[in-house]
Motif scaffolding. Structure first.
Motif, PDB file in Angstrom:
ATOM      1  N   MET A 115      77.678  55.147  31.946  1.00  0.00           N
ATOM      2  CA  MET A 115      78.400  56.392  32.199  1.00  0.00           C
ATOM      3  C   MET A 115      79.251  56.322  33.467  1.00  0.00           C
ATOM      4  O   MET A 115      80.447  56.571  33.433  1.00  0.00           O
ATOM      5  CB  MET A 115      77.419  57.557  32.304  1.00  0.00           C
ATOM      6  CG  MET A 115      78.094  58.910  32.487  1.00  0.00           C
ATOM      7  SD  MET A 115      76.886  60.255  32.578  1.00  0.00           S
ATOM      8  CE  MET A 115      77.964  61.672  32.628  1.00  0.00           C
ATOM      9  N   ILE A 116      78.614  55.977  34.596  1.00  0.00           N
ATOM     10  CA  ILE A 116      79.363  55.950  35.851  1.00  0.00           C
ATOM     11  C   ILE A 116      79.390  54.568  36.496  1.00  0.00           C
ATOM     12  O   ILE A 116      80.066  54.380  37.510  1.00  0.00           O
ATOM     13  CB  ILE A 116      78.814  56.970  36.864  1.00  0.00           C
ATOM     14  CG1 ILE A 116      77.371  56.628  37.267  1.00  0.00           C
ATOM     15  CG2 ILE A 116      78.890  58.384  36.306  1.00  0.00           C
ATOM     16  CD1 ILE A 116      76.827  57.520  38.372  1.00  0.00           C
ATOM     17  N   GLY A 117      78.676  53.612  35.938  1.00  0.00           N
ATOM     18  CA  GLY A 117      78.746  52.240  36.425  1.00  0.00           C
ATOM     19  C   GLY A 117      77.696  51.868  37.449  1.00  0.00           C
ATOM     20  O   GLY A 117      77.645  50.717  37.890  1.00  0.00           O
ATOM     21  N   ASN A 118      76.818  52.806  37.839  1.00  0.00           N
ATOM     22  CA  ASN A 118      75.821  52.466  38.853  1.00  0.00           C
ATOM     23  C   ASN A 118      74.795  51.460  38.362  1.00  0.00           C
ATOM     24  O   ASN A 118      74.143  50.787  39.167  1.00  0.00           O
ATOM     25  CB  ASN A 118      75.093  53.730  39.332  1.00  0.00           C
ATOM     26  CG  ASN A 118      74.234  54.354  38.246  1.00  0.00           C
ATOM     27  OD1 ASN A 118      74.766  54.896  37.272  1.00  0.00           O
ATOM     28  ND2 ASN A 118      72.922  54.286  38.386  1.00  0.00           N
ATOM     29  N   ARG A 119      74.672  51.326  37.039  1.00  0.00           N
ATOM     30  CA  ARG A 119      73.738  50.340  36.489  1.00  0.00           C
ATOM     31  C   ARG A 119      74.412  48.986  36.315  1.00  0.00           C
ATOM     32  O   ARG A 119      73.841  47.944  36.648  1.00  0.00           O
ATOM     33  CB  ARG A 119      73.182  50.846  35.160  1.00  0.00           C
ATOM     34  CG  ARG A 119      72.163  49.926  34.527  1.00  0.00           C
ATOM     35  CD  ARG A 119      71.556  50.535  33.282  1.00  0.00           C
ATOM     36  NE  ARG A 119      72.557  50.904  32.298  1.00  0.00           N
ATOM     37  CZ  ARG A 119      72.388  50.809  30.979  1.00  0.00           C
ATOM     38  NH1 ARG A 119      71.247  50.359  30.500  1.00  0.00           N
ATOM     39  NH2 ARG A 119      73.334  51.187  30.148  1.00  0.00           N
ATOM     40  N   ILE A 120      75.637  48.979  35.804  1.00  0.00           N
ATOM     41  CA  ILE A 120      76.269  47.705  35.470  1.00  0.00           C
ATOM     42  C   ILE A 120      76.966  47.027  36.652  1.00  0.00           C
ATOM     43  O   ILE A 120      77.063  45.801  36.688  1.00  0.00           O
ATOM     44  CB  ILE A 120      77.248  47.857  34.289  1.00  0.00           C
ATOM     45  CG1 ILE A 120      78.392  48.809  34.633  1.00  0.00           C
ATOM     46  CG2 ILE A 120      76.499  48.328  33.045  1.00  0.00           C
ATOM     47  CD1 ILE A 120      79.440  48.908  33.517  1.00  0.00           C
ATOM     48  N   ALA A 121      77.444  47.814  37.616  1.00  0.00           N
ATOM     49  CA  ALA A 121      78.141  47.209  38.752  1.00  0.00           C
ATOM     50  C   ALA A 121      77.246  46.255  39.539  1.00  0.00           C
ATOM     51  O   ALA A 121      77.656  45.126  39.842  1.00  0.00           O
ATOM     52  CB  ALA A 121      78.722  48.298  39.654  1.00  0.00           C
ATOM     53  N   PRO A 122      76.005  46.636  39.887  1.00  0.00           N
ATOM     54  CA  PRO A 122      75.149  45.703  40.629  1.00  0.00           C
ATOM     55  C   PRO A 122      74.723  44.485  39.802  1.00  0.00           C
ATOM     56  O   PRO A 122      74.377  43.454  40.371  1.00  0.00           O
ATOM     57  CB  PRO A 122      73.928  46.556  41.006  1.00  0.00           C
ATOM     58  CG  PRO A 122      74.366  47.970  40.841  1.00  0.00           C
ATOM     59  CD  PRO A 122      75.359  47.949  39.733  1.00  0.00           C
ATOM     60  N   ILE A 123      74.729  44.631  38.486  1.00  0.00           N
ATOM     61  CA  ILE A 123      74.416  43.474  37.651  1.00  0.00           C
ATOM     62  C   ILE A 123      75.512  42.433  37.790  1.00  0.00           C
ATOM     63  O   ILE A 123      75.262  41.238  37.940  1.00  0.00           O
ATOM     64  CB  ILE A 123      74.263  43.886  36.167  1.00  0.00           C
ATOM     65  CG1 ILE A 123      73.053  44.804  35.994  1.00  0.00           C
ATOM     66  CG2 ILE A 123      74.121  42.651  35.272  1.00  0.00           C
ATOM     67  CD1 ILE A 123      72.980  45.446  34.615  1.00  0.00           C
TER      68      ILE A 123
END
Length: 211
Positions: A115-123
C-alpha cells in the motif's frame, strides 16, 4: 507435484538466486530458528513489516517483550498514526528487518504488492539483513501465478481483515482494480536475485500460514 518436492525445488532455486534459505516444519520451529538467527547476527536494531506469517511464528510478540535488541515497533497499539509512520521511516535503516511475502515462485522469485511501501522498501534496500517468513501456501508456479495469487487471494483478504478498509475487493473477494483511497495494491516488488548474496534469508515453512 508433491508438496515436499515442491518446497525442496523452491528452496534450491532460491539458493541459486543468492538467498539464504532455512526450512521449518511449522511456525513454532520457524520462530525458534529466527530467534537463533537474531542471536547470531546480534543486530543493533530490529524492525518489521506487517505479516500474519511472521506473527504466527511468535517472533513479534517475543521482540516486544525482550530487552536485548532495540526494537522499532511500527504497529504498536495506541500510538498515533503519524508516530507510526515516522517509525516506519526509521525502520528503513534498521540492522535487521523481518516480514513475509505474498508469493514465491518455483524458480525462486519473490513477489509483493504493497500500500505505502513500508514493507517492500526495506526488503529492497537499507537494512543490512532481512528475514522473510513464507508458508508453503505461498509457493506458486511462476510470476503470472504469483500476481494472480496476490490479486485474487492475498490482497482482498488483507483488505478484509482491516475494519476501516472499505474497498471493492472486500465486498467481491477479488481485485477490482479500484481507485479507492484505501486501495492496498499501489506498489509492486519482485526480487529476481538477492544482492548482495546472502543479505536476505527466506524461511520456508511446511505449513499453510498467512494470506
Amino acid at each position: 507435484m508433491e508438496q515436499a518436492k515442491t518446497t525442496e525445488r523452491c528452496a534450491d532455486r532460491l539458493r541459486r538466486n543468492g538467498f539464504e534459505v532455512a526450512t521449518a516444519a511449522d511456525a513454532h520451529e520457524a520462530g525458534e530458528y529466527i530467534r537463533s538467527r537474531i542471536a547470531e547476527l546480534a543486530p543493533a536494531s530490529i524492525s518489521f513489516g506487517d505479516s500474519m506469517t511472521l506473527y504466527a511464528t511468535g517472533t513479534v510478540e517475543w521482540l516486544r517483550t525482550q530487552r536485548t535488541y532495540p526494537f522499532i515497533d511500527t504497529f504498536e497499539q495506541g500510538v498515533p498514526f503519524r508516530e507510526l509512520i515516522e517509525r516506519r521511516r526509521q525502520a528503513l535503516l534498521c540492522d535487521l528487518f523481518l516480514t513475509g511475502a505474498n508469493a514465491v515462485t518455483l524458480d525462486g522469485e519473490l513477489h509483493w504488492l504493497d500500500m505505502i511501501g513500508n514493507r517492500i522498501a526495506p526488503i529492497a534496500f537499507g537494512p543490512r539483513h532481512v528475514i522473510l517468513t513464507v508458508g508453503r501456501n505461498k509457493i506458486v508456479e511462476d510470476g503470472d501465478a504469483a500476481f494472480r495469487r496476490i490479486r485474487e487471494t492475498a490482497a482482498p483478504r488483507n483488505a478484509a481483515r482491516h475494519e476501516d478498509f472499505d474497498t471493492p475487493c472486500v465486498k467481491t473477494g477479488r481485485c477490482m482494480d479500484c481507485a479507492s483511497p484505501r486501495r492496498i495494491c499501489n506498489e509492486r516488488l519482485i526480487l529476481h536475485k538477492c544482492h548482495p548474496k546472502g543479505r536476505i534469508t527466506v524461511v520456508l515453512i511446511d505449513e499453510d500460514l498467512g494470506l
